[in-house]
Enzyme design. Structure first.
Site, PDB file in Angstrom:
ATOM      1  N   GLY A  21       0.870  -1.167   0.000  1.00 34.15           N
ATOM      2  CA  GLY A  21       0.000   0.000   0.000  1.00 34.15           C
ATOM      3  C   GLY A  21       0.900   1.207   0.000  1.00 34.15           C
ATOM      4  N   CYS A  22       0.323   2.385  -0.033  1.00 30.32           N
ATOM      5  CA  CYS A  22       1.125   3.599  -0.058  1.00 30.32           C
ATOM      6  C   CYS A  22       1.779   3.816   1.303  1.00 30.32           C
ATOM      7  CB  CYS A  22       0.259   4.778  -0.429  1.00 30.32           C
ATOM      8  SG  CYS A  22       1.162   6.300  -0.675  1.00 30.32           S
ATOM      9  N   GLN A  23       1.056   3.497   2.364  1.00 31.19           N
ATOM     10  CA  GLN A  23       1.560   3.827   3.697  1.00 31.19           C
ATOM     11  C   GLN A  23       1.875   2.607   4.544  1.00 31.19           C
ATOM     12  OE1 GLN A  23      -0.690   6.721   5.809  1.00 31.19           O
ATOM     13  NE2 GLN A  23      -1.036   7.974   4.009  1.00 31.19           N
TER      14      GLN A  23
ATOM     15  N   SER B 254      -5.039   4.649   0.770  1.00 28.90           N
ATOM     16  CA  SER B 254      -4.042   3.783   0.146  1.00 28.90           C
ATOM     17  C   SER B 254      -3.383   2.921   1.214  1.00 28.90           C
ATOM     18  CB  SER B 254      -3.022   4.612  -0.602  1.00 28.90           C
ATOM     19  OG  SER B 254      -3.150   5.952  -0.278  1.00 28.90           O
TER      20      SER B 254
END
Lengths: 145, 417
Positions: A54-56, A122
């Site tokens: 994921g983005c984070q 995200s």
């Protein structure tokens, strides 16, 4: 572990559990607690091959097939995601590929956590659901083939 | 220590309550609570005057610019070009044609990399950036390096989030052609000593691009005094509309650069054999630009000028100092980015808590912060963290809002423990 109840029954069960909470804090405390209690994934699986990036936050997911049923294990470095993941496992793990593919997962909306599946979050959860269904599809193809 | 309280509340020239009234979005509720907007380093909210200017353009004089001879086209052209003049003043450029409109900082850097970069970088040459760059000031240079087989070098960052300046001059060799540095870090807030860097680079005949994405809203910008060769701005971080930015370049450099995009507006004469290019700034403004947002950008700059950058800066500095004091007093909180020279960015991590968990919980308290790597993965790797929670302040934020954040962080930590 046998699938003693249907996916829908588990979804309804979780929805009912959440109906007892009055505040968002109670809900999140419960999810955080689920996250903490989720059996950690063996570090040998915490590699890129199993990572849903994921983005984070990161999610690792593995799937095993046993007697026509799929069993999932997963982990995340963020505890709220881990709690959400824990619920997905509770709902989907131990079912047949067809049942997993047919699952609507409407409980996520009913318990007020739909925003975590939105594209804007995200956090890898949406990708995780997709990946679980991908595993199911792959096993279905394998079994029928 | 002078009480932070007094600084925040009793500045005569600056009344935050009055300022807040000018930003309609601040009236809204999030999850049933008053919005606390602390994601200003990502984008600032817009004052009513900017929204009005945008709407007025479409209501009254929408037309394509520069070529029409009818009244609407003339009005639109005049408004569009007025923004160029205001930008020129805002950064104290020498000439108005040094102001090129872009879509934002990202496009500005890509433009320079693709034109000046590709023109001047040869195999084995070097480009220097810093360890605290946003991906938008890394990737465009990597593209050039890949194409030309050039080398990207990095000025390291110390534990406080300051550049290790002693290392900078050591990185320079006769092969160094470009230095591209962020003026103020988006994730740490560090204000870099750009003047010193430029002075050193120029001694070695190296051109310098300064990424002003985070600085142009907070600091006085004087490109002549700074002596940078290129400077880039995004309107939306300066209370203006999204989709507009500025590339400033020294005239002689811009004149020698090849065009970036071909099309209408950027040409003088086109035949199938040969095209001659238009003069600056139009050479770099191919196609119909984002007229409406550019026009409204002027309203944002006027608004900042009227409020006074110095007033804004004092207010934001006091808030930043207060937030850093309050947050660092919470057990388990560690500030990331403790430079003495900072913009109003407070980044932190919490022991045992993923930044994303903090962000989710804070959002439920109506507090908008940014969590994650802030498009600065190399910098996060340097600090060996997955990301931070970042609160960034603007002119309309208040001490009470910081108190809400501090309370929220405390509660979130308790929930996550």
């Amino acid at each position: 572990m046998n699938a003693v109840q249907t996916i829908q029954e588990t979804e309804d069960e979780i929805t009912e559990e959440f109906s007892l909470f009055d505040t968002w804090e109670d809900k999140y405390e419960y999810i955080i607690d689920l996250g903490k209690k989720l059996e950690p994934l063996d570090t040998k699986y915490k590699i890129d091959e199993y990572k849903i990036k994921g983005c984070q936050s990161q999610v690792w997911l593995i799937a095993n097939e046993k007697e026509g049923r799929i069993f999932f294990k997963a982990d995340s470095d963020a505890v709220i995601v881990k709690g959400l993941v824990s619920m997905l496992i509770r709902v989907l793990s131990g079912h047949t590929p067809k049942e997993i593919l047919d699952a609507t997962l409407e409980f996520i909306d009913k318990i007020g956590m739909k925003n975590h599946l939105a594209q804007t979050r995200s956090n890898g959860l949406l990708s995780m659901v997709k990946q679980m269904k991908n595993y199911a599809l792959a096993y279905q193809v394998k079994m029928n083939g | 220590m002078v009480s932070t309280d007094i600084n925040i509340k009793k500045s005569k020239a600056f009344d935050v309550a009055e300022i807040r009234k000018k930003f309609p979005v601040l009236e809204r509720k999030v999850k049933g609570r008053d919005l606390v907007y602390f994601d200003n380093a990502a984008t600032a909210q817009k004052p009513q005057v900017v929204i009005d200017a945008l709407v007025r353009y479409y209501h009254q004089y929408n037309a394509n610019i520069h070529r029409g001879i009818h009244s609407l086209a003339e009005e639109a052209t005049a408004a569009f070009e007025a923004t160029r003049d205001t930008v020129k003043e805002f950064i104290n450029a020498r000439h108005r044609e040094e102001i090129i409109f872009t879509r934002g900082v990202t496009e500005g850097i890509n433009l320079v990399a693709a034109t000046y970069g590709r023109q001047h970088i040869k195999e084995g040459d070097e480009i220097i950036i810093t360890g605290m760059e946003h991906h938008s000031n890394i990737v465009p240079w990597q593209l050039v390096c890949e194409e030309k087989k050039a080398v990207l070098k990095i000025i390291p960052v110390d534990d406080n989030g300051d550049l290790v300046m002693d290392d900078f001059e050591k990185l320079i060799t006769p092969k160094t052609k470009i230095v591209s540095i962020v003026h103020a870090s988006n994730s740490l807030g560090t204000i870099n000593p750009v003047k010193e860097i430029i002075e050193i680079a120029h001694r070695h005949n190296i051109v310098v691009l300064v990424d002003g994405a985070q600085s142009s809203v907070h600091l006085e910008i004087d490109v002549q005094d700074m002596d940078c060769d290129f400077f880039v701005i995004s309107s939306h971080k300066v209370y203006g509309p999204t989709g507009v930015g500025v590339l400033y370049g020294k005239k002689e450099l811009l004149e020698a650069m090849p065009p970036y995009m071909g099309g209408g507006e950027m040409i003088k004469e086109v035949t199938f054999e040969k095209t001659t290019y238009n003069d600056l700034p139009y050479k770099f403004e191919a196609g119909t630009p984002n007229i409406a947002d550019t026009v409204a950008f002027k309203a944002a700059l006027d608004f900042v000028n009227e409020t006074g950058k110095e007033n804004i800066r004092r207010h934001e500095e006091a808030l930043t100092k207060y937030a850093m004091e309050q947050l660092s007093a919470i057990e388990g909180v560690r500030l990331i980015g403790t430079s003495k020279h900072k913009t109003s960015v407070v980044s932190f991590i919490v022991d045992g808590a993923h930044p994303q968990d903090m962000g989710i919980l804070l959002d439920n308290y109506g507090i908008a912060v940014r969590t994650g790597h802030h498009c600065c993965q190399p910098l996060m790797n340097r600090f060996e963290i997955p990301g931070t929670v970042r609160a960034s302040f603007a002119m309309y934020n208040t001490k009470e809002e910081v108190d809400e954040l501090v309370k929220g962080v405390g509660k979130a930590i308790k929930m996550l423990k």
